[in-house]
Scaffold this motif. Sequence first.
Motif, short mmCIF file in Angstrom:
data_model
loop_
_atom_site.label_atom_id
_atom_site.label_comp_id
_atom_site.label_asym_id
_atom_site.label_seq_id
_atom_site.Cartn_x
_atom_site.Cartn_y
_atom_site.Cartn_z
N UNK A 50 -41.77 -41.68 2.97
CA UNK A 50 -42.69 -41.22 4.02
C UNK A 50 -42.07 -41.41 5.41
N UNK A 51 -42.20 -40.37 6.25
CA UNK A 51 -41.61 -40.42 7.61
C UNK A 51 -42.71 -40.20 8.64
N UNK A 52 -42.66 -41.00 9.71
CA UNK A 52 -43.63 -40.81 10.80
C UNK A 52 -42.88 -40.57 12.11
N UNK A 53 -43.41 -39.64 12.92
CA UNK A 53 -42.89 -39.43 14.27
C UNK A 53 -44.09 -39.53 15.23
N UNK A 54 -43.81 -39.66 16.51
CA UNK A 54 -44.89 -39.90 17.47
C UNK A 54 -44.86 -38.87 18.58
N UNK A 55 -46.00 -38.25 18.80
CA UNK A 55 -46.15 -37.26 19.87
C UNK A 55 -47.51 -37.49 20.53
N UNK A 56 -47.62 -38.57 21.36
CA UNK A 56 -48.94 -38.89 21.92
C UNK A 56 -49.51 -37.74 22.76
N UNK A 57 -50.82 -37.50 22.60
CA UNK A 57 -51.48 -36.47 23.41
C UNK A 57 -52.66 -37.10 24.14
N UNK A 58 -53.64 -36.29 24.54
CA UNK A 58 -54.73 -36.81 25.38
C UNK A 58 -55.54 -37.91 24.67
N UNK A 59 -55.46 -37.96 23.35
CA UNK A 59 -56.20 -38.99 22.61
C UNK A 59 -55.64 -40.38 22.89
N UNK A 60 -54.38 -40.44 23.32
CA UNK A 60 -53.78 -41.72 23.69
C UNK A 60 -54.54 -42.36 24.86
N UNK A 61 -54.96 -41.52 25.80
CA UNK A 61 -55.69 -42.01 26.98
C UNK A 61 -56.98 -42.69 26.55
N UNK A 62 -57.63 -42.14 25.52
CA UNK A 62 -58.87 -42.76 25.03
C UNK A 62 -58.53 -44.08 24.33
N UNK A 63 -57.55 -44.03 23.42
CA UNK A 63 -57.19 -45.24 22.66
C UNK A 63 -56.79 -46.39 23.59
N UNK A 64 -56.13 -46.06 24.70
CA UNK A 64 -55.68 -47.10 25.63
C UNK A 64 -56.84 -47.87 26.26
N UNK A 65 -58.03 -47.30 26.22
CA UNK A 65 -59.18 -48.00 26.84
C UNK A 65 -59.92 -48.89 25.83
N UNK A 66 -59.57 -48.80 24.57
CA UNK A 66 -60.32 -49.52 23.53
C UNK A 66 -59.65 -50.85 23.15
N UNK A 67 -60.43 -51.78 22.58
CA UNK A 67 -59.85 -53.07 22.18
C UNK A 67 -58.82 -52.94 21.07
N UNK A 68 -58.05 -54.01 20.89
CA UNK A 68 -57.10 -54.07 19.78
C UNK A 68 -57.71 -54.78 18.58
N UNK A 69 -58.56 -55.76 18.88
CA UNK A 69 -59.22 -56.49 17.78
C UNK A 69 -60.57 -56.98 18.28
N UNK A 70 -61.46 -57.28 17.32
CA UNK A 70 -62.87 -57.55 17.63
C UNK A 70 -63.27 -58.92 17.07
N UNK A 71 -64.01 -59.66 17.87
CA UNK A 71 -64.58 -60.92 17.38
C UNK A 71 -66.00 -60.64 16.87
#
Length: 326
Positions: free
Chosen positions: A269-290
């Motif tokens: 399996x191969x993965x490549x990265x091409x961030x789009x506008x969804x990256x801007x949303x993800x950047x505002x969200x937490x990484x982990x939750x208590x």
Amino acid sequence: MYLFYDMSKNILIVGAAGQIGSELTQKLRELHPNRPIVASDIRHADYAVEKPGVFELFDVTQMDQLRAVVAKHQIKEVYLMAAMLSVTAEKYPEKAWQLNMTSLLNVLELAKEKIIDTVFWPSSIAVFGRTTPKIETPQVTITEPNTVYGISKLAGERWCAYYHEKYGVDVRSIRYPGLISWKTPPGGGTTDYAVDIFHHAIKTGKYECFLTENTKLPMMYMYDAIRATIQIMQTDSSNVKIRSSYNLAGISFSPKEIASALQEIIPDFKITYQPDSRQTIADTWPQSIDDQIARKDWGWQHRYDLEATVREMITGLRSLAAVKSI
Ligand code: AKB
């Protein structure tokens, strides 16, 4: 913990054609074969949801339609799973606000009028924003969402708490992380890559991810999410101390981490990265939750780690592909 749960109440699932609603419907029917469970949506659902039980086609934003369905089936419990998710809501802000808010207010009004007894409404990690602490995000913290979806979920949480405080409405809610399932595809979410990756891995052996390799987000296998949903609805009302919405955690991983877990099963399996506008949303969200408070108040415990999730996803999707090819 379930001693006070009344099994005779008729259930309505709104949004039963969607990713969570379809699995929730099937699980509830399996758990309560003799209990009237009505699935509903604005569009037709898969055969497995629509055919084995009662299905109603209606628009939950139209109060008269909701009233008619609730009266017809003498509904007492509503799971309101209809919503427009983060990516689609950025494209259609007014429509998203209208769907996400009106549906909730309609259902809360019926509970205020004591026509229905209990409401489940899903919130999301999207209530958090750029200014929220990102690691082990606490239950009570800064909530300044940067998306239309997040704003609607935060407003919804405040409405839930308000209807509970002011009118005694028994409303229960969870802040879902990104959900991963093989039975029904997600749609319009930022965390959808964690499902798409499996479909591509099986079909083509490669995937171009719309987030960067180290974008870590809170996630959960659907089995756990459905279990949490049913658990919070079945616990005695006195255990539900938070009436806005509970933090809920399962696993946290980045695209790079899920790709390497996948490579354990599909080595090429191969993965490549091409961030789009969804990256801007993800950047505002937490990484982990208590989620200690959910664990303490109603006994929440997740079961699926990343490896188990990946294993189940591959097995599930391969079995689906085998059935389709027959
Ligand atoms: C989305 O990505 O919009 C949803 C969510 C985290 O609520 N899956």
